[in-house]
Design a protein around this motif. Sequence first.
Motif, PDB file in Angstrom:
ATOM      1  N   GLY A 441       0.828  -1.187   0.000  1.00 15.56           N
ATOM      2  CA  GLY A 441       0.000   0.000   0.000  1.00 15.56           C
ATOM      3  C   GLY A 441       0.868   1.244   0.000  1.00 15.56           C
ATOM      4  N   ASP A 442       0.249   2.381  -0.273  1.00 14.47           N
ATOM      5  CA  ASP A 442       0.972   3.646  -0.312  1.00 14.47           C
ATOM      6  C   ASP A 442       1.012   4.218   1.106  1.00 14.47           C
ATOM      7  N   LEU A 443       2.015   3.812   1.877  1.00 18.11           N
ATOM      8  CA  LEU A 443       2.075   4.159   3.290  1.00 18.11           C
ATOM      9  C   LEU A 443       2.338   5.634   3.547  1.00 18.11           C
ATOM     10  N   ASP A 444       2.987   6.322   2.612  1.00 18.64           N
ATOM     11  CA  ASP A 444       3.301   7.739   2.813  1.00 18.64           C
ATOM     12  C   ASP A 444       2.524   8.655   1.872  1.00 18.64           C
ATOM     13  N   ASN A 445       1.542   8.091   1.162  1.00 17.31           N
ATOM     14  CA  ASN A 445       0.654   8.879   0.290  1.00 17.31           C
ATOM     15  C   ASN A 445       1.404   9.727  -0.728  1.00 17.31           C
ATOM     16  N   TRP A 473       0.258   8.310 -11.930  1.00 15.54           N
ATOM     17  CA  TRP A 473      -0.540   7.322 -11.220  1.00 15.54           C
ATOM     18  C   TRP A 473      -1.922   7.867 -10.920  1.00 15.54           C
ATOM     19  N   LEU A 474      -2.813   6.942 -10.594  1.00 13.43           N
ATOM     20  CA  LEU A 474      -4.138   7.292 -10.096  1.00 13.43           C
ATOM     21  C   LEU A 474      -4.527   6.265  -9.044  1.00 13.43           C
ATOM     22  N   GLY A 516      -5.113  -3.284   0.181  1.00  9.15           N
ATOM     23  CA  GLY A 516      -5.537  -2.885  -1.158  1.00  9.15           C
ATOM     24  C   GLY A 516      -6.974  -2.443  -1.319  1.00  9.15           C
ATOM     25  N   LEU A 517      -7.643  -1.950  -0.280  1.00  9.72           N
ATOM     26  CA  LEU A 517      -8.990  -1.421  -0.485  1.00  9.72           C
ATOM     27  C   LEU A 517      -8.962  -0.151  -1.334  1.00  9.72           C
ATOM     28  N   ARG A 518      -7.846   0.570  -1.304  1.00  8.70           N
ATOM     29  CA  ARG A 518      -7.640   1.719  -2.194  1.00  8.70           C
ATOM     30  C   ARG A 518      -6.850   1.219  -3.396  1.00  8.70           C
ATOM     31  N   LEU A 519      -7.477   1.229  -4.571  1.00 10.11           N
ATOM     32  CA  LEU A 519      -6.850   0.673  -5.770  1.00 10.11           C
ATOM     33  C   LEU A 519      -5.810   1.642  -6.327  1.00 10.11           C
ATOM     34  N   HIS A 520      -4.748   1.076  -6.894  1.00 18.45           N
ATOM     35  CA  HIS A 520      -3.635   1.873  -7.420  1.00 18.45           C
ATOM     36  C   HIS A 520      -3.379   1.489  -8.876  1.00 18.45           C
ATOM     37  N   PHE A 521      -3.273   2.502  -9.731  1.00 18.33           N
ATOM     38  CA  PHE A 521      -3.020   2.280 -11.158  1.00 18.33           C
ATOM     39  C   PHE A 521      -1.817   3.120 -11.586  1.00 18.33           C
ATOM     40  N   GLY A 522      -0.759   2.457 -12.063  1.00 18.81           N
ATOM     41  CA  GLY A 522       0.363   3.167 -12.667  1.00 18.81           C
ATOM     42  C   GLY A 522      -0.010   3.583 -14.079  1.00 18.81           C
ATOM     43  N   LEU A 523       0.307   4.838 -14.440  1.00 17.76           N
ATOM     44  CA  LEU A 523      -0.126   5.389 -15.728  1.00 17.76           C
ATOM     45  C   LEU A 523       1.013   5.670 -16.690  1.00 17.76           C
ATOM     46  N   GLY A 524       2.247   5.415 -16.295  1.00 19.50           N
ATOM     47  CA  GLY A 524       3.366   5.689 -17.183  1.00 19.50           C
ATOM     48  C   GLY A 524       3.449   7.166 -17.533  1.00 19.50           C
ATOM     49  N   GLN A 551      -3.418  11.696  -8.292  1.00 22.92           N
ATOM     50  CA  GLN A 551      -4.343  12.031  -7.217  1.00 22.92           C
ATOM     51  C   GLN A 551      -5.081  10.777  -6.783  1.00 22.92           C
ATOM     52  N   CYS A 552      -5.692  10.880  -5.606  1.00 20.52           N
ATOM     53  CA  CYS A 552      -6.583   9.827  -5.135  1.00 20.52           C
ATOM     54  C   CYS A 552      -8.008  10.264  -5.429  1.00 20.52           C
ATOM     55  N   LEU A 553      -8.670   9.538  -6.302  1.00 21.18           N
ATOM     56  CA  LEU A 553     -10.012   9.854  -6.758  1.00 21.18           C
ATOM     57  C   LEU A 553     -11.031   9.068  -5.945  1.00 21.18           C
ATOM     58  N   VAL A 554     -11.960   9.762  -5.327  1.00 17.18           N
ATOM     59  CA  VAL A 554     -13.038   9.116  -4.585  1.00 17.18           C
ATOM     60  C   VAL A 554     -14.268   9.066  -5.480  1.00 17.18           C
TER      61      VAL A 554
END
Length: 565
Positions: A441-445, A473-474, A516-524, A551-554
């Motif tokens: 997970g992204d521990l440091d945001n 990323w998103l 992983g409840l917050r999904l992470h997508f690498g966008l290149g 950004q983190c999109l809700v």
Amino acid sequence: MPRIKPALIRHSLLWKLVTLLTLTPAVCWAQPQSTIRLTDVTEQTGITFQHTDGSCGRYHIVETVCAGLALFDYDNDGDEDIYFLNGGALRGTRFETPPKNALYRNDGGWRFTDVTEQSGLGDTGHALGVAVADYDGDGDLDVYVTNFGPNVLFRNDGNGRFTDVTRQARVGDGDKVGAGANFLDVDKDGDLDLYASSYVAFTYENHQAPTVSGYPVYVGPRVYQPMCDSLFRNDGKGVFTDISEASGIAAHPGTGMGTVCFDYDDDGDTDIYVANDMMENFLFCNDGSGRFEEVGLLSGVSYNMNGEKMGSMGVGCGDYDNDGLLDLYVTAYQQQFPSLYQNLGDGVFEDVTFLSGAGAGTIHTVTWGNEFVDFDNDGDRDLFVALGHIQDNKEHYDKRASYLARNILYMNNGKGAFVNVSDSSGDGMTPKLSSRGSAFGDLDNDGDIDAVIQNSRSRPTILRNDSPAPGHWLQVRLRGTGANRHGIGARVKVVAGDLTLYDEVHSGRGYQSHYGLRLHFGLGRHRTVDRVEVRWIGGGVDVREKIDADQCLVISQTGKAPGSD
């Protein structure tokens, strides 16, 4: 019933021999410089947790399978906290202070505070697996722990404290050896049900510990009887009903280890995969109403490419080849390669471990926690694998193996293959320990994915992602309108130019762990996302367009969720 594809005909020894002699060397020749850097920051975090497996030299089998861990935001402050499972004292073991599970609050800046006592999560059972979800729909995350002994459900009271509600909820699941656990909505009614896997029918009375070359060793699972897993239906108001028999789950006793619940056939409901130790793995196909049919053999994920039963441990789930289908990576015992099962569609998988290079460097040890993670944000998912033997004296009678081992990092080359870049990916890949669960997970945001490794009989390893030139990323956080507040089981599609990515929200995964409840997508290279599409369990689709990257999109559910009346 899945349709058999012609690709399965290739699962023959002759085909695999040709693969080894012709295609695998091509993978090995490609050795790009690693674009991933993982830094060991354990010492600066303030985390002092020390794992024990409860052992006293009697070699109980339950010592070997201990334990997983969880990353989740227990206090709703926007960052990931860490929950470590611990092994309680087994018969014949004495501790001045009983070992307990430990919760560490993320304070930012890579500093964590032990809040175990005030949280009430310091259970002293012999913990094995964990899953996290908001089972009561009140907006905060609850915790389910599997044990050697009764399991425990902790309700989050929303004030930083948890209450043991196992008895009221009726999910203790007897006096078993627990394993992986998952929350999921089996019947698409809008609330979260609970799957609890079990390992073997071990008791102190049937304990066995033979010797090899004069050294005592842990026995394998085949010495004991397999166990039936349990499925509990959420009836609302904090109560569950055992539907293991009615659902078809109880008809298949197994030696469960890691589990994951995902929609393997993309039909809109959640299926269940169970990695079994030294027997065929299970894939339970959901008919949409919470009735399951075991289809592992027909789907190609029960055995390895040679039709052999594996000592399966953990299971990773993700779309490593960006084709819109979720693939599986199942770890295994010494002298067995892990299995990378590529999802071919139509309910069928193919073992492409050798074609992809995803088993290199694993043969002399045991592989455990693992996951597909895009560490460098380049738009494809890399693969992390935790290693460590169960036999603490293995090197005395087998010079090829040792109890301690280095973990492995495979970088995805974007062409359907992986390259072992462990030696060039930072000092986080150098510790030599006996690892079990792993969580990501992204521990440091900061927009890249970090890692936490649970090490047997040792301190954990905390890895900060310092990849030198990561892409854009998103991150996506879902907000359901009904009882399933975190959108568990929902599928998310992200389109950015020529890049299309897919993922699902899972509760419980890897080796008896949760993250992983917050999904992470690498966008290149993509700075803008054209479209994000969410398909919710039980129906309904939400779409967002023209989203800035980084950004983190809700995304909140706009339609009425099942059971929200």
